[in-house]
Design a protein around this motif. Structure first.
Motif, PDB file in Angstrom:
ATOM      1  N   GLY A 138      -0.330 -10.918  -5.082  1.00 30.94           N
ATOM      2  CA  GLY A 138       0.833 -10.404  -4.333  1.00 30.94           C
ATOM      3  C   GLY A 138       0.423  -9.880  -2.969  1.00 30.94           C
ATOM      4  N   ASN A 139      -0.661  -9.101  -2.934  1.00 33.29           N
ATOM      5  CA  ASN A 139      -1.120  -8.523  -1.661  1.00 33.29           C
ATOM      6  C   ASN A 139      -1.561  -9.599  -0.671  1.00 33.29           C
ATOM      7  OD1 ASN A 139      -0.684  -5.958  -2.550  1.00 33.29           O
ATOM      8  ND2 ASN A 139      -2.818  -5.506  -3.045  1.00 33.29           N
ATOM      9  N   SER A 140      -1.976 -10.758  -1.199  1.00 28.87           N
ATOM     10  CA  SER A 140      -2.439 -11.839  -0.312  1.00 28.87           C
ATOM     11  C   SER A 140      -1.309 -12.353   0.580  1.00 28.87           C
ATOM     12  CB  SER A 140      -2.984 -13.015  -1.126  1.00 28.87           C
ATOM     13  OG  SER A 140      -4.012 -12.543  -1.939  1.00 28.87           O
ATOM     14  N   SER A 141      -0.068 -12.018   0.245  1.00 31.10           N
ATOM     15  CA  SER A 141       1.057 -12.425   1.102  1.00 31.10           C
ATOM     16  C   SER A 141       0.923 -11.780   2.490  1.00 31.10           C
ATOM     17  CB  SER A 141       2.398 -12.042   0.457  1.00 31.10           C
ATOM     18  OG  SER A 141       2.445 -10.648   0.272  1.00 31.10           O
ATOM     19  N   ILE A 142       0.038 -10.792   2.607  1.00 35.95           N
ATOM     20  CA  ILE A 142      -0.182 -10.164   3.922  1.00 35.95           C
ATOM     21  C   ILE A 142      -0.766 -11.177   4.915  1.00 35.95           C
ATOM     22  CG2 ILE A 142      -2.556  -9.287   3.565  1.00 35.95           C
ATOM     23  CD1 ILE A 142      -1.590  -6.629   4.853  1.00 35.95           C
ATOM     24  N   PHE A 143      -1.440 -12.216   4.379  1.00 35.03           N
ATOM     25  CA  PHE A 143      -2.024 -13.225   5.283  1.00 35.03           C
ATOM     26  C   PHE A 143      -0.940 -14.133   5.871  1.00 35.03           C
ATOM     27  CE2 PHE A 143      -5.706 -11.801   2.833  1.00 35.03           C
ATOM     28  CZ  PHE A 143      -6.512 -11.411   3.887  1.00 35.03           C
ATOM     29  N   ALA A 144       0.309 -13.964   5.391  1.00 34.25           N
ATOM     30  CA  ALA A 144       1.441 -14.664   6.026  1.00 34.25           C
ATOM     31  C   ALA A 144       2.086 -13.724   7.051  1.00 34.25           C
ATOM     32  CB  ALA A 144       2.442 -15.090   4.965  1.00 34.25           C
ATOM     33  N   GLY A 145       1.400 -12.631   7.390  1.00 37.39           N
ATOM     34  CA  GLY A 145       1.883 -11.704   8.411  1.00 37.39           C
ATOM     35  C   GLY A 145       2.845 -10.669   7.854  1.00 37.39           C
ATOM     36  N   ALA A 146       3.457  -9.915   8.791  1.00 37.04           N
ATOM     37  CA  ALA A 146       4.358  -8.833   8.394  1.00 37.04           C
ATOM     38  C   ALA A 146       5.506  -9.375   7.539  1.00 37.04           C
ATOM     39  CB  ALA A 146       4.903  -8.146   9.642  1.00 37.04           C
ATOM     40  N   ALA A 147       6.058 -10.528   7.938  1.00 35.57           N
ATOM     41  CA  ALA A 147       7.207 -11.086   7.198  1.00 35.57           C
ATOM     42  C   ALA A 147       6.807 -11.402   5.761  1.00 35.57           C
ATOM     43  CB  ALA A 147       7.710 -12.331   7.909  1.00 35.57           C
ATOM     44  N   GLY A 148       5.598 -11.933   5.589  1.00 33.05           N
ATOM     45  CA  GLY A 148       5.126 -12.321   4.251  1.00 33.05           C
ATOM     46  C   GLY A 148       5.021 -11.120   3.324  1.00 33.05           C
ATOM     47  N   LEU A 149       4.304 -10.071   3.760  1.00 26.70           N
ATOM     48  CA  LEU A 149       4.109  -8.901   2.891  1.00 26.70           C
ATOM     49  C   LEU A 149       5.430  -8.163   2.666  1.00 26.70           C
ATOM     50  CD1 LEU A 149       2.072  -7.187   1.270  1.00 26.70           C
ATOM     51  CD2 LEU A 149       1.833  -5.735   3.284  1.00 26.70           C
TER      52      LEU A 149
END
Ligand code: HEM
Length: 220
Positions: free
Chosen positions: A29-40
């Motif tokens: 779930g935290n890896s969504s941060i690599f899609a930027g602010a929108a991802g996380l």
């Protein structure tokens, strides 16, 4: 609850396994941060939009799992230390590692980290956090995480804690197989490798987040 030491060991193995699974899902779930602010932020919004009873039931189960694991860990360590004969001229040779010898200390350090982590990102009461919301009133989780990891101390605490998590899991995963009786001499090298690989994946996965922010690789 469990009067026998093996009963408590099995409870430790099962609760440890639940927390390992949580750590894997939390990292994904935290890896969504690599899609930027929108991802996380959209991942966090998705989690917070789940029905409240489901969220609260999940938290209550995880809290119980965590508390039981910590208390039985302390109890088993005290039992083992008081039961270990110390006066023998020849000590039994057991293969130990730094990780296996220090499970109680890495476990207690993780306990401190998790309490800190909850105060930090869940209750958001630690100083120096950027707490903002967008026009729709959605909390900006990315800004909070990025502000925390932009300082040496902020990123350093998480990196150090993840090294401790690595040590605890490296031995904990092997110990799980041993307690469940799912190991033998022939499978032991493979189980040791599995513990190392899973613990390393979690270490690199988790530290990549504070380090990417601290070194400016990851920006909103
Ligand atoms: C770089 C490492 C980590 C980062 C960036 C991180 C990030 C976060 C964030 C942003 C939240 C709040 C989510 C929200 O409310 O929207 C959270 C909650 C949480 N984290 Fe982590 N985390 C990390 C490592 C860990 C580790 C190693 C554990 C334990 C194994 C852990 C356990 C938890 C727990 C129990 C919660 C509360 C979940 C809930 O609200 O029900 N975290 N984390």
């Amino acid at each position: 609850m469990f009067s026998t030491s093996i009963g408590r060991k099995i409870v430790m193995a099962v609760t440890g396994c639940c927390m390992l699974l949580f750590s894997i899902v939390h990292l994904l779930g935290n890896s969504s941060i690599f899609a930027g602010a929108a991802g996380l932020n959209s991942y966090a919004q998705h989690l917070h939009s789940l029905p409240l009873p489901i969220i609260m039931a999940f938290r209550a189960v995880m809290l119980a799992v965590f508390v039981v694991h910590v208390l039985y860990g302390i109890q088993l360590t005290i039992e083992n230390r008081t039961a270990t004969p110390t006066g023998y001229a020849v000590k039994a040779q057991r293969k130990t590692t730094f990780a296996s010898e220090n499970m109680i200390w890495t476990g207690l350090l993780l306990f401190v980290f998790i309490v800190f982590h909850l105060l930090h990102f869940t209750f958001r009461v630690t100083p120096g956090l950027t707490l903002t919301s967008d026009a729709a009133g959605h909390f900006n989780v990315f800004a909070m995480v990025a502000s925390s990891f932009s300082t040496f101390a902020g990123a350093g605490i998480y990196v150090a804690a993840m090294v401790v998590l690595f040590l605890h899991l490296y031995h904990g995963i092997q110990s799980f197989f041993q307690t469940m009786g799912w190991n033998c001499d022939c499978s032991q090298p493979a189980i040791t490798k599995l513990g190392m690989v899973v613990a390393l994946i979690l270490l690199f996965g988790y530290v990549s987040i504070p380090l990417s922010i601290f070194f400016g690789i990851l920006k909103g």
